[in-house]
Design a protein around this motif. Structure first.
Motif, PDB file in Angstrom:
ATOM      1  N   ASN A 221       0.833  -1.214   0.000  1.00 32.86           N
ATOM      2  CA  ASN A 221       0.000   0.000   0.000  1.00 32.86           C
ATOM      3  C   ASN A 221       0.863   1.258   0.000  1.00 32.86           C
ATOM      4  O   ASN A 221       0.555   2.238  -0.697  1.00 32.86           O
ATOM      5  CB  ASN A 221      -0.943   0.006   1.209  1.00 32.86           C
ATOM      6  N   ALA A 222       1.942   1.239   0.765  1.00 29.20           N
ATOM      7  CA  ALA A 222       2.849   2.393   0.806  1.00 29.20           C
ATOM      8  C   ALA A 222       3.494   2.616  -0.559  1.00 29.20           C
ATOM      9  O   ALA A 222       3.569   3.752  -1.051  1.00 29.20           O
ATOM     10  CB  ALA A 222       3.920   2.178   1.874  1.00 29.20           C
ATOM     11  N   ILE A 223       3.967   1.529  -1.171  1.00 23.72           N
ATOM     12  CA  ILE A 223       4.596   1.641  -2.483  1.00 23.72           C
ATOM     13  C   ILE A 223       3.599   2.140  -3.523  1.00 23.72           C
ATOM     14  O   ILE A 223       3.904   3.021  -4.332  1.00 23.72           O
ATOM     15  CB  ILE A 223       5.200   0.286  -2.904  1.00 23.72           C
ATOM     16  N   LYS A 224       2.392   1.602  -3.499  1.00 24.43           N
ATOM     17  CA  LYS A 224       1.340   2.031  -4.441  1.00 24.43           C
ATOM     18  C   LYS A 224       1.067   3.525  -4.302  1.00 24.43           C
ATOM     19  O   LYS A 224       1.047   4.261  -5.295  1.00 24.43           O
ATOM     20  CB  LYS A 224       0.065   1.231  -4.184  1.00 24.43           C
ATOM     21  N   ILE A 227       4.175   5.520  -5.602  1.00 21.07           N
ATOM     22  CA  ILE A 227       4.348   5.430  -7.054  1.00 21.07           C
ATOM     23  C   ILE A 227       3.255   6.203  -7.799  1.00 21.07           C
ATOM     24  O   ILE A 227       3.517   6.834  -8.827  1.00 21.07           O
ATOM     25  CB  ILE A 227       4.343   3.946  -7.507  1.00 21.07           C
ATOM     26  N   ASN A 228       2.042   6.169  -7.278  1.00 15.87           N
ATOM     27  CA  ASN A 228       0.927   6.844  -7.951  1.00 15.87           C
ATOM     28  C   ASN A 228       1.086   8.357  -7.981  1.00 15.87           C
ATOM     29  O   ASN A 228       0.396   9.044  -8.737  1.00 15.87           O
ATOM     30  CB  ASN A 228      -0.406   6.461  -7.298  1.00 15.87           C
ATOM     31  N   LYS A 229       1.984   8.893  -7.147  1.00 18.13           N
ATOM     32  CA  LYS A 229       2.252  10.337  -7.158  1.00 18.13           C
ATOM     33  C   LYS A 229       3.359  10.707  -8.147  1.00 18.13           C
ATOM     34  O   LYS A 229       3.643  11.888  -8.336  1.00 18.13           O
ATOM     35  CB  LYS A 229       2.639  10.805  -5.755  1.00 18.13           C
ATOM     36  N   LYS A 230       3.997   9.702  -8.753  1.00 16.24           N
ATOM     37  CA  LYS A 230       5.119   9.939  -9.652  1.00 16.24           C
ATOM     38  C   LYS A 230       4.733   9.603 -11.095  1.00 16.24           C
ATOM     39  O   LYS A 230       4.050   8.616 -11.351  1.00 16.24           O
ATOM     40  CB  LYS A 230       6.324   9.076  -9.244  1.00 16.24           C
ATOM     41  N   GLU A 231       5.204  10.401 -12.021  1.00 17.24           N
ATOM     42  CA  GLU A 231       4.896  10.147 -13.426  1.00 17.24           C
ATOM     43  C   GLU A 231       5.892   9.190 -14.067  1.00 17.24           C
ATOM     44  O   GLU A 231       5.526   8.392 -14.927  1.00 17.24           O
ATOM     45  CB  GLU A 231       4.882  11.477 -14.201  1.00 17.24           C
ATOM     46  N   ASN A 255      -4.666  -1.036  -8.273  1.00 14.75           N
ATOM     47  CA  ASN A 255      -4.780   0.334  -8.783  1.00 14.75           C
ATOM     48  C   ASN A 255      -3.451   1.082  -8.794  1.00 14.75           C
ATOM     49  O   ASN A 255      -3.428   2.317  -8.829  1.00 14.75           O
ATOM     50  CB  ASN A 255      -5.806   1.108  -7.949  1.00 14.75           C
ATOM     51  N   CYS A 256      -2.344   0.348  -8.772  1.00  8.21           N
ATOM     52  CA  CYS A 256      -1.022   0.976  -8.879  1.00  8.21           C
ATOM     53  C   CYS A 256      -0.707   1.155 -10.365  1.00  8.21           C
ATOM     54  O   CYS A 256      -0.623   0.174 -11.110  1.00  8.21           O
ATOM     55  CB  CYS A 256       0.033   0.110  -8.201  1.00  8.21           C
ATOM     56  N   LYS A 257      -0.515   2.391 -10.802  1.00 10.65           N
ATOM     57  CA  LYS A 257      -0.470   2.650 -12.249  1.00 10.65           C
ATOM     58  C   LYS A 257       0.848   2.218 -12.898  1.00 10.65           C
ATOM     59  O   LYS A 257       0.850   1.692 -14.014  1.00 10.65           O
ATOM     60  CB  LYS A 257      -0.732   4.140 -12.522  1.00 10.65           C
ATOM     61  N   ASN A 258       1.964   2.449 -12.265  1.00  9.96           N
ATOM     62  CA  ASN A 258       3.264   2.163 -12.878  1.00  9.96           C
ATOM     63  C   ASN A 258       3.885   0.888 -12.325  1.00  9.96           C
ATOM     64  O   ASN A 258       5.053   0.870 -11.935  1.00  9.96           O
ATOM     65  CB  ASN A 258       4.227   3.337 -12.686  1.00  9.96           C
ATOM     66  N   LYS A 324       3.851   3.840   7.313  1.00 14.46           N
ATOM     67  CA  LYS A 324       4.440   5.178   7.460  1.00 14.46           C
ATOM     68  C   LYS A 324       5.954   5.161   7.296  1.00 14.46           C
ATOM     69  O   LYS A 324       6.540   6.071   6.702  1.00 14.46           O
ATOM     70  CB  LYS A 324       4.065   5.770   8.829  1.00 14.46           C
ATOM     71  N   ASN A 325       6.587   4.117   7.814  1.00 13.00           N
ATOM     72  CA  ASN A 325       8.045   4.039   7.719  1.00 13.00           C
ATOM     73  C   ASN A 325       8.503   3.810   6.279  1.00 13.00           C
ATOM     74  O   ASN A 325       9.514   4.358   5.838  1.00 13.00           O
ATOM     75  CB  ASN A 325       8.575   2.920   8.616  1.00 13.00           C
ATOM     76  N   ILE A 326       7.758   2.990   5.541  1.00  6.44           N
ATOM     77  CA  ILE A 326       8.092   2.743   4.143  1.00  6.44           C
ATOM     78  C   ILE A 326       8.016   4.052   3.354  1.00  6.44           C
ATOM     79  O   ILE A 326       8.943   4.405   2.610  1.00  6.44           O
ATOM     80  CB  ILE A 326       7.144   1.695   3.514  1.00  6.44           C
ATOM     81  N   LEU A 327       6.923   4.782   3.526  1.00 10.48           N
ATOM     82  CA  LEU A 327       6.777   6.069   2.838  1.00 10.48           C
ATOM     83  C   LEU A 327       7.887   7.041   3.217  1.00 10.48           C
ATOM     84  O   LEU A 327       8.446   7.747   2.366  1.00 10.48           O
ATOM     85  CB  LEU A 327       5.421   6.692   3.174  1.00 10.48           C
TER      86      LEU A 327
END
Length: 370
Positions: A221-224, A227-231, A255-258, A324-327
């Motif tokens: 979930n943290a990775i998703k 990543i979803n904030k990055k183009e 729903n993780c785009k990249n 939170k730590n992953i983010l």
């Protein structure tokens, strides 16, 4: 001198390969005993490193419990060891294959060399069952081939005398350097095959039993969300074959785009992808050793690690599995932390570990100790 190599998983084969070739090159008789703890993944590595096996127990079956695996291995390995009359047995690391190989060697009064000895987390259930496996092998082994000074100190704390410990680096560096030197064009072609040559990507691996369920969901979930904030940033995730793991991956990353989800990779393919990754996120032990050779910052998705050298050197960070730590650490790697981690060298060896192991075995043979 007749040396038995007992192993059964892909990581073991990778780390045993340079030892196998060192022994063969120096006219030492080698008997390769495969347990088959891994199946398809193991054969790929045997082919890559041109390892010829003498036995394959093909011991794994679906939904096999550890106790059943252990019992069957004891019976089958005992038959082979009695037949071959080996002078010495080498086991590697912390698998059930390695532990049972050492145990059966002990039952038959054959000396054991433990490759990659002295790794400890201090928690017998983390990782499970690997931590207890390596401790038990440490009790049995006659000689301990320890990769680093930290491993040497761990063994001495447990009462093992210094003359039974050889600090020699990790054989995985031998294997990795051989591949980088000899398979350059193939590595490039593999990245083109997966269409990632010109992409900026994080390499993710996650498979450990203790991370199944909530820990994996938090990490993904943290990775998703990141990543979803990055183009222009992707996550490349070779998925473990276990259906429980795959169910979590497919549901959480829906729903993780990249995302680039891959089937399990052959070792050469994995090295190709690791070589050009922006950075690595993993709960694997071996990757923590390989990443510094390739200059890759690594976030370790565990609460403990038996490989603190990379943490102490600064090439890896132990970040756990909390959302939170992953983010937090993914965001930190956008700044100075990334550059700092890039500057660190490899604390795990110089690519000559297998030579040192072979030299030791020849030495004790010449002294009449084998």
């Amino acid at each position: 001198m007749k040396i038995g190599l007992i192993f059964g998983t892909r990581p073991e084969a990778i780390k045993m390969a340079p030892v196998y070739h060192q022994l063969k090159k120096n006219n030492i008789t080698v008997k390769v005993i495969l347990t088959g703890q891994h199946k398809e993944m193991l054969q790929q590595v045997l082919n890559l490193f041109q390892i010829e096996s003498d036995y394959n127990l093909e011991i794994m079956k679906e939904n096999q419990e550890l106790s059943e695996l252990t019992g069957r291995l004891i019976i089958e390995l005992d038959k082979i060891i009695k037949k071959e009359k080996l002078d010495y047995i080498l086991v590697q690391g912390d698998t059930t294959s390695a532990f049972v190989g050492a145990l059966v060697a002990f039952y038959n009064k054959i000396p054991v060399g433990h490759i990659e000895a002295g790794l400890r987390t201090g928690d017998i259930y983390s990782p499970f069952p690997e931590e207890i496996n390596r401790r038990l092998i440490g009790t049995i082994a006659d000689i301990h081939f320890a990769p680093t000074e930290i491993n040497v100190k761990n063994l001495k704390k447990e009462g093992i005398s210094g003359n039974r410990i050889i600090k020699c680096g990790n054989t995985v560096i031998d294997s990795l350097k051989w591949i980088i030197k000899n398979k350059r064009e193939l590595l490039k072609n593999i990245r083109e095959k997966y269409n990632i040559n010109n992409k900026k990507y994080i390499l993710l691996t996650m498979h450990r039993r203790e991370n199944w369920g909530k820990p994996m969901i938090e990490v993904l979930n943290a990775i998703k969300d990141y990543i979803n904030k990055k183009e222009d940033l992707y996550v490349v995730f070779p998925m473990h074959l276990n259906p429980r793991v795959r169910e979590i991956i497919n549901k959480t990353l829906k729903n993780c785009k990249n995302k680039i989800l891959l089937e399990p990779l052959e070792y050469l393919e994995f090295i190709a992808i690791m070589e050009k990754a922006y950075y690595i996120m993993t709960d694997s032990g071996g990757i923590q050793e390989e990443a510094p050779t390739l200059g890759k910052p690594t976030l370790v998705l565990r609460d403990t690690t038996e490989r603190p050298e990379a943490i102490e050197a600064g090439t890896a960070k132990l970040v756990g599995t909390c959302y939170k730590n992953i983010l937090k650490y993914m965001e930190l790697l956008e700044g100075k932390l990334y550059q700092d981690m890039l500057k660190v060298g490899n604390p795990y060896g110089d690519g000559k570990t297998s030579e040192r192991i072979r030299a030791y075995l020849q030495k004790i043979e010449s002294e009449g100790k084998i």
